[in-house]
Design a protein around this motif. Sequence first.
Motif: not given
Length: 127
Positions: A28-38
Amino acid sequence: MADPIIAALSARLSPKDVRKFVEKYYSIQKLSLREQIGQARYNKPSKPAYPARFNVLDGHAYAGQIICGNNPFIEAFRADGVCVDEETDQLVWDQESINEGRLKFSAAVKNFVEGSVPKSEIGSELS
């Protein structure tokens, strides 16, 4: 300046649950929203870029300390005597309990390797 405290978690949580929390928090703190959705996809989620892992002591996973990330990284550890200092309003804990936990684990691993301790005595560290 001391490292920031992220959270105080219940001692009733299993090491695996703490590991999942640390990994999710880091994402949550370090990844982009695109990476989080992945990572959140139901079918074929992407693997975490930095999976949380138990620290390794004497060649065995030690669940009393969990590390996640890469510069900066998050460290979670089991501690005794956790409380809030009345004067400073800062979280404090018994640092010696952390060191003792590591020493006890290392001794148990050594005794297990030498055959004097059943695996069940050190296996609880991995659950």
